[in-house]
Design a protein around this motif. Structure first.
Motif, PDB file in Angstrom:
ATOM      1  N   GLN A  25      -6.120   0.371   3.146  1.00  0.00           N
ATOM      2  CA  GLN A  25      -6.661   0.303   2.043  1.00  0.00           C
ATOM      3  C   GLN A  25      -7.212  -1.517   2.195  1.00  0.00           C
ATOM      4  O   GLN A  25      -6.710  -2.798   2.658  1.00  0.00           O
ATOM      5  N   PRO A  58      -1.109   2.155   5.703  1.00  0.00           N
ATOM      6  CA  PRO A  58       0.148   3.124   4.516  1.00  0.00           C
ATOM      7  C   PRO A  58       0.732   2.428   4.542  1.00  0.00           C
ATOM      8  O   PRO A  58       1.807   2.852   5.699  1.00  0.00           O
ATOM      9  N   ASN A  71       0.795  -1.237  -0.511  1.00  0.00           N
ATOM     10  CA  ASN A  71       0.133  -0.244   0.171  1.00  0.00           C
ATOM     11  C   ASN A  71       1.104   1.687  -0.113  1.00  0.00           C
ATOM     12  O   ASN A  71       1.193   1.628   0.974  1.00  0.00           O
ATOM     13  N   GLY A 128       0.027   4.416  -0.458  1.00  0.00           N
ATOM     14  CA  GLY A 128      -0.728   5.640  -0.889  1.00  0.00           C
ATOM     15  C   GLY A 128      -1.091   5.647   1.113  1.00  0.00           C
ATOM     16  O   GLY A 128       0.145   5.300   1.948  1.00  0.00           O
ATOM     17  N   THR A 129      -2.170   6.700   1.768  1.00  0.00           N
ATOM     18  CA  THR A 129      -1.394   7.626   2.720  1.00  0.00           C
ATOM     19  C   THR A 129      -2.781   7.034   4.056  1.00  0.00           C
ATOM     20  O   THR A 129      -3.390   7.164   4.651  1.00  0.00           O
TER      21      THR A 129
END
Length: 70
Positions: free
Chosen positions: A15, A52, A9, A11-12
């Motif tokens: 997920q 994250p 992941n 991203g921040t």
């Protein structure tokens, strides 16, 4: 044979992810870690709450069927 599948992941936010692998009909047996669900010839890993920058690794080990003898 074997495969290693890495899911990251980047991203921040947290997920979920789904990884699907379609297997050849020439494969005789499969072992996975972590355990996996399967539908017909497709293996499916469902990953929940991947933080994250967290990374999860799945390992897949398989053996091919013996070729037919003529």
């Amino acid at each position: 044979g074997s495969y290693t599948i890495n899911v990251i992941n980047n991203g921040t936010t947290t997920q979920d992810a789904v990884v699907k692998v379609k297997m050849s009909d020439r494969i005789d047996s499969i072992t996975t870690f972590p355990p996996v669900a399967s539908i017909d010839d497709t293996l499916i890993w469902t990953i929940h709450n991947l933080d994250p920058f967290e990374e999860i690794t799945a390992n897949l080990f398989f053996h091919y069927k013996e070729p037919p003898v003529n």
